[in-house]
Write a protein that holds these residues in place. Sequence first.
Motif, short mmCIF file in Angstrom:
data_model
loop_
_atom_site.label_atom_id
_atom_site.label_comp_id
_atom_site.label_asym_id
_atom_site.label_seq_id
_atom_site.Cartn_x
_atom_site.Cartn_y
_atom_site.Cartn_z
N ALA A 187 29.49 9.19 13.59
CA ALA A 187 29.37 8.87 12.16
C ALA A 187 28.99 10.10 11.35
CB ALA A 187 28.33 7.78 11.95
N ASN A 188 28.13 10.94 11.90
CA ASN A 188 27.62 12.08 11.14
C ASN A 188 28.42 13.36 11.33
OD1 ASN A 188 25.40 10.70 9.96
ND2 ASN A 188 24.40 10.76 11.96
N VAL A 189 29.01 13.55 12.50
CA VAL A 189 29.70 14.80 12.79
C VAL A 189 31.21 14.60 12.90
CG1 VAL A 189 29.82 16.77 14.40
CG2 VAL A 189 27.63 15.64 13.98
N THR A 240 34.28 7.28 9.89
CA THR A 240 35.75 7.37 9.87
C THR A 240 36.30 7.72 11.26
OG1 THR A 240 35.64 9.68 9.19
CG2 THR A 240 35.83 8.03 7.44
N ALA A 241 35.42 7.94 12.22
CA ALA A 241 35.86 8.36 13.55
C ALA A 241 36.75 7.31 14.22
CB ALA A 241 34.66 8.65 14.45
N PRO A 245 32.17 12.90 1.11
CA PRO A 245 30.83 12.82 1.71
C PRO A 245 30.41 11.35 1.78
CG PRO A 245 30.71 13.73 -0.51
CD PRO A 245 32.17 13.57 -0.19
N ALA A 246 29.59 11.01 2.73
CA ALA A 246 29.18 9.61 2.95
C ALA A 246 28.73 8.91 1.67
CB ALA A 246 28.13 9.53 4.04
N PRO A 247 27.93 9.55 0.80
CA PRO A 247 27.48 8.82 -0.41
C PRO A 247 28.62 8.45 -1.37
CG PRO A 247 26.10 10.75 -0.01
CD PRO A 247 27.27 10.84 0.93
N ALA A 248 29.74 9.13 -1.32
CA ALA A 248 30.84 8.87 -2.24
C ALA A 248 31.89 7.92 -1.67
CB ALA A 248 31.51 10.19 -2.63
#
Length: 184
Positions: A30-32, A100-101, A163-166
């Motif tokens: 999720a993060n990388v 998005t993985a 980016p995740a927030p958008a």
Amino acid sequence: MSVARPVNKGPRVAARNRAALIAAARDVFANVGYDAPLSLVARTAGVGQGSLYRHFPDRLSLALAVFDDGVAELEALAAEPGATLDDVLTLITEQIIATTAFIDMVDANTTDPRALAMRDRVGTVLAGKLAEAQQAGAARADLGSEDLLLAVSMLAGVLAKRPAPARRVAAARVWSLLRRGMHA
């Protein structure tokens, strides 16, 4: 000076290690992203790489374990009385916003039978809900589950670049556009 080696606790911790690896991979992917180093997954889980490869011989095996829960959640939602195509697409969107993985793993270009089986499970859920929506006049008759999988891939492609927030705002805009072409 000798370095003390950790004691191998063997099979009694295997299930715990597997669960830790799946949870760590979910966070790392999720993060990388899907291409994150597997050594990072092992470190995050608090296990060695040997343990990671005993449970998951390759990246796809690990990803399938991570995303199996998400697909099972889709299948459970689709089986609920009254669940609609929009409900399923909303859950898929939430899952993509989180990571998005998944789309990288089940992309239509894959040839791995394990990934194709996962993609087919999602396609089956979409096909069932699409048929119901078409019968209710809420979706175009010429729309197919492959079209919906393509729409989900397009959404993931857009969200992967945000980016995740958008992602939530972008997802709403994408579905606003796509739904105009989906509805009867």
